[in-house]
Scaffold this motif. Structure first.
Motif, PDB file in Angstrom:
ATOM      1  N   GLN A 387      60.877   6.944  44.001  1.00 29.90           N
ATOM      2  CA  GLN A 387      61.391   6.031  44.986  1.00 29.90           C
ATOM      3  C   GLN A 387      60.310   5.563  46.178  1.00 29.90           C
ATOM      4  OE1 GLN A 387      64.899   7.582  46.782  1.00 29.90           O
ATOM      5  NE2 GLN A 387      66.101   7.321  44.828  1.00 29.90           N
ATOM      6  N   THR A 388      59.604   6.596  46.672  1.00 31.14           N
ATOM      7  CA  THR A 388      58.479   6.059  47.569  1.00 31.14           C
ATOM      8  C   THR A 388      56.958   5.857  47.073  1.00 31.14           C
ATOM      9  OG1 THR A 388      58.017   8.668  47.866  1.00 31.14           O
ATOM     10  CG2 THR A 388      59.555   7.703  49.231  1.00 31.14           C
ATOM     11  N   GLN A 389      57.035   6.168  45.699  1.00 33.46           N
ATOM     12  CA  GLN A 389      55.833   5.945  44.757  1.00 33.46           C
ATOM     13  C   GLN A 389      54.602   6.869  45.565  1.00 33.46           C
ATOM     14  OE1 GLN A 389      54.545   2.061  43.916  1.00 33.46           O
ATOM     15  NE2 GLN A 389      56.323   1.713  43.004  1.00 33.46           N
ATOM     16  N   GLU A 390      54.969   8.050  46.135  1.00 33.18           N
ATOM     17  CA  GLU A 390      54.026   8.981  46.649  1.00 33.18           C
ATOM     18  C   GLU A 390      53.401   9.973  45.596  1.00 33.18           C
ATOM     19  OE1 GLU A 390      53.788  12.300  50.077  1.00 33.18           O
ATOM     20  OE2 GLU A 390      55.719  11.213  50.108  1.00 33.18           O
ATOM     21  N   GLU A 391      52.102  10.159  45.522  1.00 36.76           N
ATOM     22  CA  GLU A 391      51.598  11.064  44.705  1.00 36.76           C
ATOM     23  C   GLU A 391      51.722  12.496  45.509  1.00 36.76           C
ATOM     24  OE1 GLU A 391      47.467  11.926  43.070  1.00 36.76           O
ATOM     25  OE2 GLU A 391      48.350  10.407  41.916  1.00 36.76           O
ATOM     26  N   LEU A 392      52.605  13.602  44.691  1.00 38.97           N
ATOM     27  CA  LEU A 392      53.099  14.717  45.314  1.00 38.97           C
ATOM     28  C   LEU A 392      51.931  15.791  45.100  1.00 38.97           C
ATOM     29  CD1 LEU A 392      56.868  14.752  44.692  1.00 38.97           C
ATOM     30  CD2 LEU A 392      55.858  14.059  46.562  1.00 38.97           C
ATOM     31  N   GLU A 393      51.419  15.693  43.754  1.00 31.18           N
ATOM     32  CA  GLU A 393      50.388  16.684  43.511  1.00 31.18           C
ATOM     33  C   GLU A 393      49.372  16.138  42.223  1.00 31.18           C
ATOM     34  OE1 GLU A 393      49.991  21.568  42.414  1.00 31.18           O
ATOM     35  OE2 GLU A 393      52.216  20.755  42.998  1.00 31.18           O
ATOM     36  N   THR A 394      48.286  16.613  42.051  1.00 30.82           N
ATOM     37  CA  THR A 394      47.449  16.423  40.772  1.00 30.82           C
ATOM     38  C   THR A 394      47.029  17.983  40.335  1.00 30.82           C
ATOM     39  OG1 THR A 394      46.861  14.429  41.913  1.00 30.82           O
ATOM     40  CG2 THR A 394      45.559  15.505  40.117  1.00 30.82           C
ATOM     41  N   ILE A 395      47.061  17.974  39.042  1.00 31.88           N
ATOM     42  CA  ILE A 395      46.848  19.215  38.497  1.00 31.88           C
ATOM     43  C   ILE A 395      45.747  19.007  37.252  1.00 31.88           C
ATOM     44  CG2 ILE A 395      47.749  21.431  37.206  1.00 31.88           C
ATOM     45  CD1 ILE A 395      50.283  21.056  38.416  1.00 31.88           C
ATOM     46  N   GLU A 396      44.738  19.605  37.241  1.00 28.19           N
ATOM     47  CA  GLU A 396      43.947  19.675  36.108  1.00 28.19           C
ATOM     48  C   GLU A 396      44.497  20.453  34.885  1.00 28.19           C
ATOM     49  OE1 GLU A 396      41.226  18.668  33.758  1.00 28.19           O
ATOM     50  OE2 GLU A 396      40.765  18.030  35.616  1.00 28.19           O
ATOM     51  N   ILE A 397      44.722  20.057  33.680  1.00 25.60           N
ATOM     52  CA  ILE A 397      45.142  20.903  32.763  1.00 25.60           C
ATOM     53  C   ILE A 397      44.289  20.799  31.376  1.00 25.60           C
ATOM     54  CG2 ILE A 397      47.483  20.308  33.324  1.00 25.60           C
ATOM     55  CD1 ILE A 397      48.013  18.344  30.892  1.00 25.60           C
ATOM     56  N   SER A 398      43.038  20.362  31.690  1.00 25.78           N
ATOM     57  CA  SER A 398      42.036  20.462  30.485  1.00 25.78           C
ATOM     58  C   SER A 398      41.892  21.600  29.987  1.00 25.78           C
ATOM     59  CB  SER A 398      40.673  19.963  31.230  1.00 25.78           C
ATOM     60  OG  SER A 398      40.411  20.893  32.117  1.00 25.78           O
ATOM     61  N   GLU A 399      42.308  22.683  30.680  1.00 29.19           N
ATOM     62  CA  GLU A 399      42.223  24.090  30.038  1.00 29.19           C
ATOM     63  C   GLU A 399      43.308  24.365  28.889  1.00 29.19           C
ATOM     64  OE1 GLU A 399      44.877  24.776  33.472  1.00 29.19           O
ATOM     65  OE2 GLU A 399      43.114  23.649  32.861  1.00 29.19           O
ATOM     66  N   VAL A 400      44.388  23.396  29.055  1.00 25.51           N
ATOM     67  CA  VAL A 400      45.441  23.486  27.740  1.00 25.51           C
ATOM     68  C   VAL A 400      44.931  23.057  26.573  1.00 25.51           C
ATOM     69  CG1 VAL A 400      47.749  22.444  27.181  1.00 25.51           C
ATOM     70  CG2 VAL A 400      47.133  23.090  29.515  1.00 25.51           C
ATOM     71  N   GLN A 401      43.722  22.237  26.438  1.00 24.75           N
ATOM     72  CA  GLN A 401      43.177  21.736  25.309  1.00 24.75           C
ATOM     73  C   GLN A 401      44.500  21.099  24.315  1.00 24.75           C
ATOM     74  OE1 GLN A 401      41.268  24.919  23.165  1.00 24.75           O
ATOM     75  NE2 GLN A 401      39.818  25.542  24.946  1.00 24.75           N
ATOM     76  N   LEU A 402      44.886  20.083  25.197  1.00 23.00           N
ATOM     77  CA  LEU A 402      46.165  19.219  24.532  1.00 23.00           C
ATOM     78  C   LEU A 402      45.719  18.812  23.172  1.00 23.00           C
ATOM     79  CD1 LEU A 402      48.792  18.447  25.473  1.00 23.00           C
ATOM     80  CD2 LEU A 402      47.602  16.128  26.310  1.00 23.00           C
ATOM     81  N   VAL A 403      46.683  18.730  22.109  1.00 23.79           N
ATOM     82  CA  VAL A 403      46.804  18.515  20.953  1.00 23.79           C
ATOM     83  C   VAL A 403      46.887  17.006  20.516  1.00 23.79           C
ATOM     84  CG1 VAL A 403      47.503  18.577  18.519  1.00 23.79           C
ATOM     85  CG2 VAL A 403      47.263  20.723  20.194  1.00 23.79           C
ATOM     86  N   TYR A 404      46.025  16.030  20.268  1.00 24.84           N
ATOM     87  CA  TYR A 404      46.165  14.580  19.867  1.00 24.84           C
ATOM     88  C   TYR A 404      46.869  14.568  18.453  1.00 24.84           C
ATOM     89  CZ  TYR A 404      44.070  14.210  24.564  1.00 24.84           C
ATOM     90  OH  TYR A 404      43.849  14.038  25.665  1.00 24.84           O
ATOM     91  N   ASN A 405      47.611  13.376  18.232  1.00 29.48           N
ATOM     92  CA  ASN A 405      48.438  13.003  17.098  1.00 29.48           C
ATOM     93  C   ASN A 405      47.431  12.112  16.339  1.00 29.48           C
ATOM     94  OD1 ASN A 405      50.937  12.916  19.146  1.00 29.48           O
ATOM     95  ND2 ASN A 405      50.255  14.826  18.232  1.00 29.48           N
ATOM     96  N   SER A 406      45.965  11.986  16.543  1.00 30.41           N
ATOM     97  CA  SER A 406      45.191  10.872  16.052  1.00 30.41           C
ATOM     98  C   SER A 406      45.322  10.919  14.548  1.00 30.41           C
ATOM     99  CB  SER A 406      43.929  11.145  16.473  1.00 30.41           C
ATOM    100  OG  SER A 406      43.628  11.120  17.830  1.00 30.41           O
ATOM    101  N   SER A 407      45.356  12.054  13.842  1.00 30.55           N
ATOM    102  CA  SER A 407      45.373  11.924  12.248  1.00 30.55           C
ATOM    103  C   SER A 407      46.461  11.325  11.642  1.00 30.55           C
ATOM    104  CB  SER A 407      45.393  13.550  11.735  1.00 30.55           C
ATOM    105  OG  SER A 407      46.537  14.303  12.323  1.00 30.55           O
ATOM    106  N   HIS A 408      47.795  11.449  12.243  1.00 34.43           N
ATOM    107  CA  HIS A 408      49.063  10.777  11.760  1.00 34.43           C
ATOM    108  C   HIS A 408      49.270   9.339  12.066  1.00 34.43           C
ATOM    109  CE1 HIS A 408      50.070  14.896  10.988  1.00 34.43           C
ATOM    110  NE2 HIS A 408      50.436  15.119  12.242  1.00 34.43           N
ATOM    111  N   PHE A 409      48.396   8.982  13.231  1.00 31.51           N
ATOM    112  CA  PHE A 409      48.484   7.644  13.464  1.00 31.51           C
ATOM    113  C   PHE A 409      47.191   6.691  12.526  1.00 31.51           C
ATOM    114  CE2 PHE A 409      50.658   8.435  17.232  1.00 31.51           C
ATOM    115  CZ  PHE A 409      51.365   7.240  17.569  1.00 31.51           C
ATOM    116  N   LYS A 410      46.396   7.634  12.253  1.00 27.20           N
ATOM    117  CA  LYS A 410      45.254   7.064  11.169  1.00 27.20           C
ATOM    118  C   LYS A 410      45.800   7.302   9.833  1.00 27.20           C
ATOM    119  CE  LYS A 410      41.470   7.851  14.245  1.00 27.20           C
ATOM    120  NZ  LYS A 410      40.227   8.432  14.306  1.00 27.20           N
TER     121      LYS A 410
END
Length: 1380
Positions: A387-410
């Motif tokens: 509603q206010t478009q206010e950014e409440l917080e920012t978190i760095e999650i690079s340590e999660v090592q997020l999995v991407y679905n590139s192989s299926h899209f290709k």
């Protein structure tokens, strides 16, 4: 502002949810991972190698564990690491979960995480693996089912998508090679194996159940979307597939059906079974029921082809109704669409406020109806309040090592048979690695799974308390109390109940805060340290107690705690002051009030104490104690307040105050002296009291008198004031002491109060008698006593004049009194207070007192007393404006204002012609006085209003210096007078120059330069008469007699040189004088040599050279003191001559001199050698520059030829505007345009962006992408540059154009644009001034004559030399090598 996200980390393999109505699916890589502990712990290898037995499924180990209806949301033991990795977050908490079995082995999660919607029956986690297995875990991470087999995995490939229906009875698995399976989660049986639902050879990207358990949607890597309808006929399970969207029309890469919670299943919009689809170019919202229908399409517009399309549904409350909202994004703008159903059954989609970001998104997830969590392309989480478009917080999650679905899209499992556009989107796709359920978001990494969830409001407060940030915790709790906090979880019920719960928690924190403050007080050290410690804390406690309206807590428990420490107690009492003064704290307990009085008295802060008393509830005060304290310490404001409010007594404090005021006033002393301790009552305080009581019914110093007491109080006060004697007065006391005291105290303010009181009186007989009585008393007191100043007496009669001037006046005042006042004020024998007496009389007349006097007598007395403002006032009433000029001229204070007065009368409308004529004549008569007053202002006035009388004014002026000042102000443009207003004969200008030569000869030359009208012959005679050589030379040059001007300067130079040789005393000043004259003579020669022929130039320069060399010949010795200086000056003449006279001519002239022709060349040896050195340097510079320019010209032509014949290579095979491949366009009029920057376009696309223009019958194109980066305004600028022939166009601004495919005949006609492109490239490679431009500049303006290399330009600045540019640099470096 507190950070709004809290993060806690737990190492678990998979994760129990915070609600009993949630279920989770996640897909992990199973290369090497461990199975959770069970009664007989199996190993991963044993599970994967088991034979596939369709009849015997993997049964739940302990079905009871799936029933967690009573699980406490906040019962988990979460170890917080927020301080180490995420700051002071208070909104989100994070769980990182891995499952361990044996020694240090962890599950490797590599695929995706799927979460079905909430259910009341169980809490399951489904994991799809790369071997084709689906592992089902319970909320305790115990493995319950293992579905599928490695043999099936080898055939079908990895599981690429998972979905569980609403009641957790069915599981759909999509595979990388395109197959789909359905499993029964109760028995673990395979129910369906679907291989023909979509085209073969494409991977399943998404598969999702709808709210209808018999209906599912799948999306494959071909970009198509299919509806799967599950049926069971005669015990046979079937699946019917229907294509909803074909990938040939645009590839869909994201689908999202609308799911409704259990409580919203009856919402009217659920019957349509809405489905949102995102293709590479647009968004579609379709309804699957009752029949297939497209409800909305929305194109993206311009965006990055690699950005990921995102979709997310959520039900939100808008305008007192709950409706689904679709958030979609591709890039950095999130669009919100509100979907409603009207009474007719139609679906309406309305756009809501957009969210503009400064980063590209790869995931958008609702965490509740107001809060969304966004993941950007650099793996940072952003928590946003919608509603206010206010950014409440920012978190760095690079340590999660997020999995991407590139192989299926290709679609690597089927040979990579997908479009490049879809593969490009898949680079950042992580659809299957992130999902949300029940207020939790799950992120699948390569090593672990992380769960993000919003903390409850209690947890957020407790998190801050654990970090001992009590102030932040209270601020956060208060934001909950006010309802201003964002992302609030755990508060339910109506507003009053929510506030009560929060208030109880805040009370606990406040008591804890008070105990902690006392415990942590420094025991040793300076008292200032202790005071600072409590000043940081105690005001916070007091503030929140008052915000919560808990004064009982503040003055009982909190005050008792603070009283244990004397410093804390003092700080506490001082903290109450601002709240008392702002009326936020009206009542205080008796004990606290007593302590407050004692504390302020000990600290000697009595003024602060007084300010507090007048704002407090009188019932909380000990009146006797306060009155005694106020009287002893002269706190009169507080004393008046206590008497008025506490006892309704308005007379007693006035009597007490008169006892303080009267003695010093009767002695003629001021109340501001230090000997009178009058702290609490300012100078006007008593009058304000009087005004408040008598007129407005207001109490002093604040508040209102009760309405029923107002008439009584007014009468009491008036009766008190007009008493003949005071109650305790002495025998010799003067009559009416109270009125007399007030008149002495502040006459003007007291009379103003009386005037306001008279306005408030009713016009009845009693009120009239009352007013007359007061006036008589005033006259008796002031007129019959001589201890009042003229100003005070004048104030009284001004007051009376105003009253008498009223239309309904009933007062009577003897007119003789006014005559006495006039004589008193205009007494010529009294020179003291002249301005004060004049001002008082003026106020009296302006207030209406003029009718009380005879005007002729008044003017006579005013003139005698030199009251010129009074005279002006009377003359203005009589419209005798010409007389006022004399008033101004005789008034020493206002003399300067006479000019503005005359100008206003003569210029402004509203005055008759006769009046203006009289003023005009009067001003003309006093023109000499005006000139003496200010020549500049007088000249300005003459130029505007007396321009036709200027000659007569000049004739009548006898004082020559005054005439000079007048003419200088009138004729010198630097004085600011508009010369167009005056038209004078030439002799007046010459008269001015004559006077200027007499009185200010140093300014003659500068004045001649700015004078616009003067006759040259006559002016030259004047300057020659006064022997002003420089001025004469200037005029002769202006006349055109260059030789004559030169002779004048030469004569002056020779005379100074002669004086130098004869007078040895003034050598240094004379040399400076000679150098100054020489420089001016050289400048004269330089200015005019350009327009002279060779003979005329020599007639100027050679006599000058001879004049400088003559003294050196006469000296006969090089050891003369000034010979070196003369040689230096002679060298300057030679250097400047070289630009205009050929060097051989100079040498020949020197050698022809009979002195040097007889063997005395040693005298000029230095001069000749210097000239030769200069010649050698300039010759070398010319040869070097010519060689460089020739080499540069050769290289430029070679490079130009190579660039014209070189082909252009596009960077991509699609149009940069429409993003379509160029070969897909079928329009016959369409052409392919390739620019030198590598960008490719369709010609129709460029025309739509206005990037083409026709010049000389030829279409010229501009690169849209490059020029749009140059911001606004550059496009038209570049067009104009090309038309003007400029060679500095921007990169890609005028590229060549590749011929249309299949039309080779056009290549010849496009030669000209390619040449332009090549020339632009050449200009960019050689930034700065062109060497060709240098060569042109060097040869410009010299014609066929070669008198020297360099010359000084005196022409138009627009055509000035490039060498005069401050940024000019000559780069003497070889040109760059051309590219191969």
């Amino acid at each position: 502002c507190h950070s709004q996200i809290k993060t806690s980390l737990r190492k678990l393999n998979f994760f129990p949810l915070g609600s009993s109505q949630e279920k989770n699916i996640l897909c992990i890589d199973d290369k090497e991972f461990d199975i959770p502990q069970v009664d007989t712990p199996p190993t991963l290898e044993s599970i994967l190698n088991e034979t596939d037995d369709e009849e015997e499924s993997f049964i739940l180990e302990d079905p009871f564990l799936l029933n967690i209806d009573n699980t406490d949301t906040h019962s988990y033991d979460t170890s917080s690491v927020a301080s180490s990795d995420s700051g002071d977050r208070t909104h989100l908490k994070r769980y990182s979960r891995t499952h361990t079995l044996g020694e240090g082995q962890t599950i490797q999660s590599s695929e995706q995480l799927k979460l079905p919607k909430a259910t009341s029956s169980s809490n399951l986690i489904a994991v799809g693996t790369s071997h084709g297995l689906a592992l089902i875990f319970d909320q305790n991470q115990a493995l319950r089912l293992c579905l599928g087999s490695t043999a099936v995995g080898a055939q079908y490939g990895a599981i690429s998508a998972l979905s569980i229906n609403n009641d957790c009875s069915r599981l759909l698995c999509g595979f990388a090679k395109g197959q789909i399976t359905m499993w029964d989660l109760a028995s673990g049986k395979l129910l369906r194996s679907i291989t023909d639902a979509h085209p073969p050879g494409t991977a399943i990207l998404h598969i999702k159940f709808t709210d209808d358990p018999t209906l599912a949607i799948c999306n494959d890597s071909g970009g198509s979307v299919f509806e799967l309808s599950f049926k069971r006929v005669m015990g046979v399970r079937t699946c019917e597939s229907r294509c909803l969207f074909s990938g040939s029309k645009g590839e869909v890469c994201c689908i999202e059906p609308l799911h409704a919670k259990v409580e919203l299943r009856d919402h009217p919009i659920t019957q349509y079974s809405l489905l949102a689809m995102a293709s590479l170019t647009k968004i579609l919202v379709i309804g699957l029921k009752p029949s297939l229908k497209v409800w909305m399409t929305f194109p993206y517009g311009r965006m990055d082809p690699s950005s990921v399309p995102l979709l997310a549904w959520h039900f939100v409350a808008v305008q007192n109704s709950v409706n689904p909202m679709l958030a979609f994004c591709r890039g950095d703008v999130v669009h919100f669409l509100l979907v409603k159903r009207d009474d007719t059954g139609a679906i309406h989609v309305s756009k809501q406020r957009q969210l503009h970001l400064h980063y590209d998104l790869i995931n958008f997830t609702w965490i509740n109806s107001r809060t969304a969590v966004l993941l950007d392309s650099v793996e940072k989480l952003h928590v946003i309040d919608r509603q206010t478009q206010e950014e409440l917080e920012t978190i760095e999650i690079s340590e999660v090592q997020l999995v991407y679905n590139s192989s299926h899209f290709k679609s690597l499992a089927t040979g990579g048979n997908v479009s490049e556009a879809l593969a490009l989107v898949g680079e950042k796709a992580c659809y299957q690695s992130i999902s949300s359920c029940g207020g939790q978001i799950f992120y699948l990494g390569t090593k672990s799974v992380h769960v993000m969830t919003l903390r409850s409001w209690r947890e957020r407060i407790d998190h801050l308390l654990k970090q001992e940030r009590l102030t932040d915790a209270l601020a956060l709790a208060w934001s909950f109390y006010e309802g201003k906090a964002k992302a609030v979880v755990g508060l339910s019920g109506d507003t009053s109940k929510r506030k009560a719960v929060i208030a109880d928690r805040m009370v606990e924190i406040l008591l804890h805060y008070a105990d902690r403050t006392l415990k942590k007080c420094p025991d040793q050290g300076k008292i200032q340290v202790m005071e600072q410690h409590f000043q940081d804390v105690v005001p916070v406690i007091v503030d929140y107690c008052l915000l919560l309206q808990r004064t009982d807590l503040l003055f009982n428990q909190i005050y008792d705690k603070m009283s244990e420490n004397s410093v804390a107690k003092g700080i506490f009492l001082e903290c109450l002051e601002p709240y008392i003064l702002s009326d936020k704290l009206m009542g205080i307990t008796a004990q606290v009030m007593k302590d407050l009085l004692l504390h302020f008295q000990d600290k000697n802060r009595l003024e602060n104490l007084e300010a507090c008393i007048v704002h407090m509830d009188i019932t909380s005060l000990d009146i006797q104690q306060v009155v005694l304290l106020c009287w002893e310490n002269h706190l009169y404001d507080a004393m008046i307040y206590v008497y008025n409010s506490g006892m309704n007594d308005f007379i007693s404090p006035m009597e007490k105050l008169f006892k303080v005021i009267a003695p010093p006033l009767s002695a003629g002393k001021s109340l501001t002296g230090t000997q009178f301790p009058f702290k609490g009552c300012t100078k006007n305080a008593f009058l304000l009291l009087f005004y408040s009581c008598c007129l407005a019914g207001r109490a002093y110093p604040l508040g209102d008198i009760p309405e029923d007491l107002v008439p009584l109080v007014k009468n009491q006060v008036f009766e008190f004031l007009i008493r003949l004697h005071s109650t305790e007065g002495s025998v010799d006391e003067e009559v009416y002491p109270y009125v007399r005291t007030l008149l002495h105290f502040d006459t003007r303010e007291f009379l103003n109060v009386l005037a306001l009181t008279f306005e408030d009186f009713k016009n009845d007989k009693q009120a009239v008698e009352y007013q007359q009585r007061i006036v008589d008393i005033l006259l008796k007191v002031m007129v019959e006593n001589s201890d009042f100043t003229p100003s005070q007496v004048g104030c009284l009669f001004t007051f009376l004049a105003r009253q008498l001037a009223k239309p309904n006046n009933t007062l009577f005042v003897n007119r003789t009194l006014f005559d006495q006042v006039l004589e008193f004020l205009c007494s010529p024998d009294d020179d003291s207070r002249h301005s004060e007496r004049q001002q008082v009389l003026l106020e009296l007349l302006q207030a209406g007192g003029i009718v009380q006097f005879e005007e002729s007598r008044l003017i006579q007395m005013a003139e005698k007393a030199e009251f010129y403002q009074i005279c002006e006032f009377i003359y203005e009433r009589e419209l005798r404006y010409d007389k006022i000029i004399g008033c101004y001229l005789h008034d020493p204070v206002r003399k300067e204002e006479v000019f503005n007065y005359i100008h206003n009368i003569l210029s402004m409308p509203g005055y008759s012609a006769e009046e203006k004529q009289l003023v005009w004549q009067k001003a003309l008569e006093h023109i000499e006085e005006l000139l003496l007053l200010s020549p500049c202002k007088a000249a300005d006035l003459v130029a505007i209003h007396f321009s036709e009388q200027i000659e007569s004014i000049i004739t009548n002026l006898q004082d020559q210096f005054l005439l000079f000042q007048f003419l200088r102000s009138l004729l010198d443009p630097r004085e600011g007078i508009n010369q167009d207003l005056i038209h004078l004969p030439p002799y007046i200008t010459e008269q001015f120059i004559e006077l200027l030569c007499q009185y200010s000869p140093d300014q003659v030359l500068e004045t001649l330069k700015v004078l616009e009208y003067c006759r040259l012959e006559e002016t030259i005679q004047i300057t020659q008469k006064h022997r002003l050589h420089e001025a004469s030379s200037y005029l002769l040059e202006k006349k055109g007699d260059i030789h004559g001007a030169f002779l004048v300067m030469l004569e002056r130079l020779q005379s100074k040189l002669l004086m130098l040789t004869q007078d040895d005393e003034t050598e240094l000043p004379m040399l400076e004088n000679i150098e100054n004259t020489l420089m001016k003579t050289i400048a004269l020669c330089q200015r005019n040599s350009h327009n002279l022929d060779q003979q005329q130039r020599e007639a100027l320069w050679f006599p000058l050279l001879e004049a400088m060399m003559s003294p050196q010949k006469l000296s006969g010795s090089s050891q003369c003191r000034y010979s070196e200086s003369l040689k230096s000056l002679t060298m300057q003449v030679l250097n400047n001559m070289a630009a205009f006279i050929a060097l051989p001519s100079i040498l020949q002239r020197i050698l022809q001199d009979p002195v040097y022709g007889k063997g005395k060349l040693g005298e000029i040896q230095g001069l000749v050698l210097g000239m030769l050195d200069t010649f050698n340097y300039e010759q070398t510079l010319l040869e070097t520059t010519t060689n460089l320019l020739n080499h540069d010209l050769h290289w430029s032509l070679c490079h130009l030829r190579a660039s014209v014949t070189r082909g252009l290579t596009p960077k991509q095979d699609y149009c940069c505007i429409c993003l379509q491949q160029y070969k897909r366009r079928q329009e016959t009029a369409d052409e392919i345009i390739v620019f030198s920057c590598g960008h490719l376009y369709h010609s129709l696309c460029l025309l739509s962006k206005e990037c083409g223009t026709v010049t000389k019958g030829l279409m010229r194109w501009m690169c849209y992408k490059c020029n749009s980066s140059n911001k606004a305004g550059k496009l038209s600028e570049n067009f104009s540059e090309l038309k003007k022939g400029s060679g500095t166009a921007h990169a890609c601004a005028w590229p060549g154009m590749l011929p249309t495919l299949g039309d080779p005949a056009r290549s010849e006609s496009l030669l000209d644009p390619q040449q332009i492109q090549a020339f632009d490239q050449l200009c960019r490679l050689n930034r700065g001034t062109s060497r060709l431009a240098l060569l042109t500049e060097l040869s410009r303006g010299h014609g066929s004559e070669k008198h020297g290399l360099l010359s000084i330009s005196h022409g138009d600045p627009a055509t000035s030399s490039v060498f005069q540019n401050e940024n000019f640099q000559l780069h003497l470096a070889p040109p760059p090598l051309p590219e191969d």
